[in-house]
Every structure is written in structure tokens, then in C-alpha cells.
Motif scaffolding. Structure first.
Motif, short mmCIF file in Angstrom:
data_model
loop_
_atom_site.label_atom_id
_atom_site.label_comp_id
_atom_site.label_asym_id
_atom_site.label_seq_id
_atom_site.Cartn_x
_atom_site.Cartn_y
_atom_site.Cartn_z
N ALA A 64 -100.43 57.58 -12.90
CA ALA A 64 -99.05 57.90 -12.53
C ALA A 64 -98.23 58.37 -13.72
N LEU A 65 -98.38 57.71 -14.87
CA LEU A 65 -97.59 58.10 -16.04
C LEU A 65 -97.80 59.57 -16.38
N ILE A 66 -98.99 60.07 -16.13
CA ILE A 66 -99.35 61.44 -16.49
C ILE A 66 -98.71 62.48 -15.57
N HIS A 67 -98.00 62.03 -14.52
CA HIS A 67 -97.23 62.94 -13.67
C HIS A 67 -95.75 62.96 -14.07
N MET A 68 -95.39 62.25 -15.12
CA MET A 68 -93.99 62.13 -15.52
C MET A 68 -93.74 62.97 -16.78
N PRO A 69 -92.56 63.56 -16.91
CA PRO A 69 -92.28 64.38 -18.10
C PRO A 69 -92.63 63.64 -19.39
N LEU A 70 -93.24 64.34 -20.32
CA LEU A 70 -93.78 63.69 -21.51
C LEU A 70 -92.70 62.97 -22.31
N ALA A 71 -91.51 63.55 -22.40
CA ALA A 71 -90.43 62.91 -23.17
C ALA A 71 -90.02 61.58 -22.56
N ASP A 72 -90.23 61.41 -21.25
CA ASP A 72 -89.86 60.16 -20.58
C ASP A 72 -90.90 59.07 -20.75
N GLN A 73 -92.12 59.44 -21.09
CA GLN A 73 -93.21 58.46 -21.07
C GLN A 73 -93.05 57.33 -22.09
N PRO A 74 -92.74 57.59 -23.37
CA PRO A 74 -92.57 56.46 -24.29
C PRO A 74 -91.38 55.59 -23.93
N ARG A 75 -90.32 56.20 -23.40
CA ARG A 75 -89.16 55.40 -22.97
C ARG A 75 -89.54 54.47 -21.81
N LEU A 76 -90.35 54.98 -20.89
CA LEU A 76 -90.77 54.14 -19.77
C LEU A 76 -91.68 53.02 -20.26
N ILE A 77 -92.56 53.30 -21.19
CA ILE A 77 -93.41 52.24 -21.74
C ILE A 77 -92.56 51.14 -22.38
N ASN A 78 -91.50 51.53 -23.08
CA ASN A 78 -90.59 50.52 -23.65
C ASN A 78 -89.93 49.68 -22.56
N ARG A 79 -89.55 50.33 -21.47
CA ARG A 79 -88.90 49.59 -20.38
C ARG A 79 -89.90 48.67 -19.67
N ILE A 80 -91.13 49.17 -19.50
CA ILE A 80 -92.17 48.31 -18.92
C ILE A 80 -92.33 47.04 -19.75
N ALA A 81 -92.37 47.19 -21.07
CA ALA A 81 -92.50 46.02 -21.94
C ALA A 81 -91.36 45.03 -21.72
N SER A 82 -90.15 45.56 -21.48
CA SER A 82 -89.01 44.68 -21.26
C SER A 82 -89.06 44.01 -19.89
N TRP A 83 -89.68 44.66 -18.91
CA TRP A 83 -89.78 44.08 -17.56
C TRP A 83 -90.83 42.99 -17.48
N LEU A 84 -91.78 42.99 -18.42
CA LEU A 84 -92.83 41.98 -18.41
C LEU A 84 -92.30 40.63 -18.92
N ARG A 85 -92.76 39.58 -18.30
CA ARG A 85 -92.51 38.25 -18.81
C ARG A 85 -93.39 38.01 -20.03
N PRO A 86 -93.00 37.10 -20.92
CA PRO A 86 -93.88 36.78 -22.05
C PRO A 86 -95.27 36.41 -21.54
N GLY A 87 -96.28 37.01 -22.13
CA GLY A 87 -97.64 36.81 -21.68
C GLY A 87 -98.07 37.72 -20.55
N GLY A 88 -97.15 38.58 -20.06
CA GLY A 88 -97.45 39.46 -18.94
C GLY A 88 -98.32 40.64 -19.36
N TRP A 89 -98.97 41.25 -18.36
CA TRP A 89 -99.96 42.28 -18.60
C TRP A 89 -99.52 43.64 -18.10
N LEU A 90 -99.90 44.68 -18.84
CA LEU A 90 -99.83 46.06 -18.38
C LEU A 90 -101.25 46.59 -18.24
N LEU A 91 -101.56 47.10 -17.05
CA LEU A 91 -102.82 47.79 -16.79
C LEU A 91 -102.47 49.24 -16.50
N THR A 92 -102.95 50.17 -17.32
CA THR A 92 -102.54 51.56 -17.14
C THR A 92 -103.66 52.52 -17.49
#
Length: 208
Positions: free
Chosen positions: A115-143
Motif C-alpha cells: 500500500a505504501l508504494i501507491h502513495m506519493p513518495l514525499a508523503d511516505q516518510p511522513r506517514l512512517i513517522n505517524r505510524i510510529a506515533s500511532w503504535l503503543r510501546p512494544g507495538g509492531w509494524l509489518l510492511t
């Protein structure tokens, strides 16, 4: 093509090609071992965000079936309509993932496959930062993300009536973006597809 044109091409593409891409009764396919591993890592019940959830199959269907609470997000109206029908125990939002506003530390895991690869490239690192903030401590990202840098459009994708668009950086760039977001990469693999393939990452927000 500006970023809004690109988003619209992806949205219209999945509206038109939803059933070409995945049938209602599709099995878990090559997602199966990833989902089994995610299940092993999660508390029960867990709150999981599925970005680019498509029709809800297989990720949301699998996770709700084993007792987790899933919020799915997709840019396609058709995909979201199907997800609500196919996975009635999930919560599904028709939205652009790059413009989501969600509370911090809301999820035990975020899944973002193809899914990330369908999003404008400039938005991708910003979204990764937001994903990190949405995760609880110890939470996982599978991508899954790009392995080699590439941007392009394919007409009549999947032999269907619409085009599709992708853009991605190379794997070292994604590795850097994940680390800069404060996530610890615990596994990196290669998922072959045709003459190329994608990078698969498991990354974790450090426990507090």
C-alpha cells in the motif's frame, strides 16, 4: 502528474479493479505466514490498524477471526464497501492514509502491505513517522515496500479496464526512514514478484 492526480488514479484503479485484484473467497495466499507470525506477537485482544486494507481479505478477515479489533483504511470506495460486507466485525474507513489523524499510541500493530508504494513518495516518510506515533510501546509494524527505486504507471493492469500507479524508493531508503521514525527493524526480507520484488520489514516501537 501532481500528487492529487496520482492519488485519484490509484483510487479509480482499485474502484474498477477490486474484483480483478482479489475475489471475495480468496485464501490467505503468501500472506499466511506473515499473519501467523503477527498473531504470535500480539496480545489478545489487540488493536490493529490495516492501512491499504483493500476488501478486508485476507488481513482484516484473519485478524478479526482470531479475536483482534481491526480498523481498516483504504482510498477506494469499492474496496471499503466490500470490506464492510466481507468482514462485518471490522471497522473500515474510506480515507487517504497519508491524511489520517489518529490518536497517539492507539494500536498494538500496524499492517501496511503493498500500500505504501501507491502513495506519493514525499508523503511516505511522513506517514512512517505517524505510524510510529500511532503504535503503543512494544507495538509492531509489518510492511512491504519497494526494493529498488521506481515510479511508473501500467495501463490495463491485471488485464482490467483501468490503469495503476506506483512509486517507491530503494530498500536502503526505507530502512533509513524506519530507523529515523524511532522504530527498531527486527527482520528484513525479500518478496519476489515477476522479475523484481518487494522488501518486507518487521519493525517495532521500543517498549517503554
Amino acid at each position: 502528474m501532481d500528487s492529487d492526480d496520482e492519488r485519484d488514479l490509484v483510487r479509480r484503479g482499485y474502484d474498477a479493479l477490486s474484483y480483478h485484484y482479489r475475489a471475495d473467497d480468496a485464501d490467505d495466499g503468501h500472506y499466511a505466514p506473515w499473519l501467523a507470525e503477527l498473531r504470535r506477537r500480539l496480545p489478545i485482544p489487540a488493536a490493529v490498524l490495516d492501512l491499504g486494507c483493500g476488501c478486508g481479505v485476507p488481513v482484516a478477515r484473519f485478524l478479526t477471526g482470531v479475536g483482534h479489533h481491526v480498523t481498516g483504511v483504504d482510498i477506494s470506495d469499492v474496496q471499503i464497501e466490500r470490506a464492510r460486507r466481507l468482514v462485518p466485525d471490522g471497522t473500515f474507513l474510506r480515507a487517504d492514509a497519508t491524511r489520517l489523524d489518529l490518536p497517539p499510541t492507539s494500536f498494538d500493530a500496524v499492517v501496511c502491505l503493498y500500500a505504501l508504494i501507491h502513495m506519493p513518495l514525499a508523503d511516505q516518510p511522513r506517514l512512517i513517522n505517524r505510524i510510529a506515533s500511532w503504535l503503543r510501546p512494544g507495538g509492531w509494524l509489518l510492511t512491504t515496500v519497494g526494493h529498488d527505486a521506481w515510479t511508473g504507471t501500467e495501463e490495463n493492469w491485471l488485464d482490467g479496464p483501468a490503469a495503476m500507479w506506483w512509486t517507491h524508493a530503494d530498500v536502503s531508503t526505507y530502512r533509513s526512514w524506519l530507523s529515523q521514525a524511532g522504530l527498531t527493524i527486527t527482520f528484513e526480507g525479500f518478496v519476489p514478484e515477476g522479475t523484481g520484488g518487494h522488501a518486507l520489514f518487521w519493525a517495532r516501537r521500543p517498549p517503554s
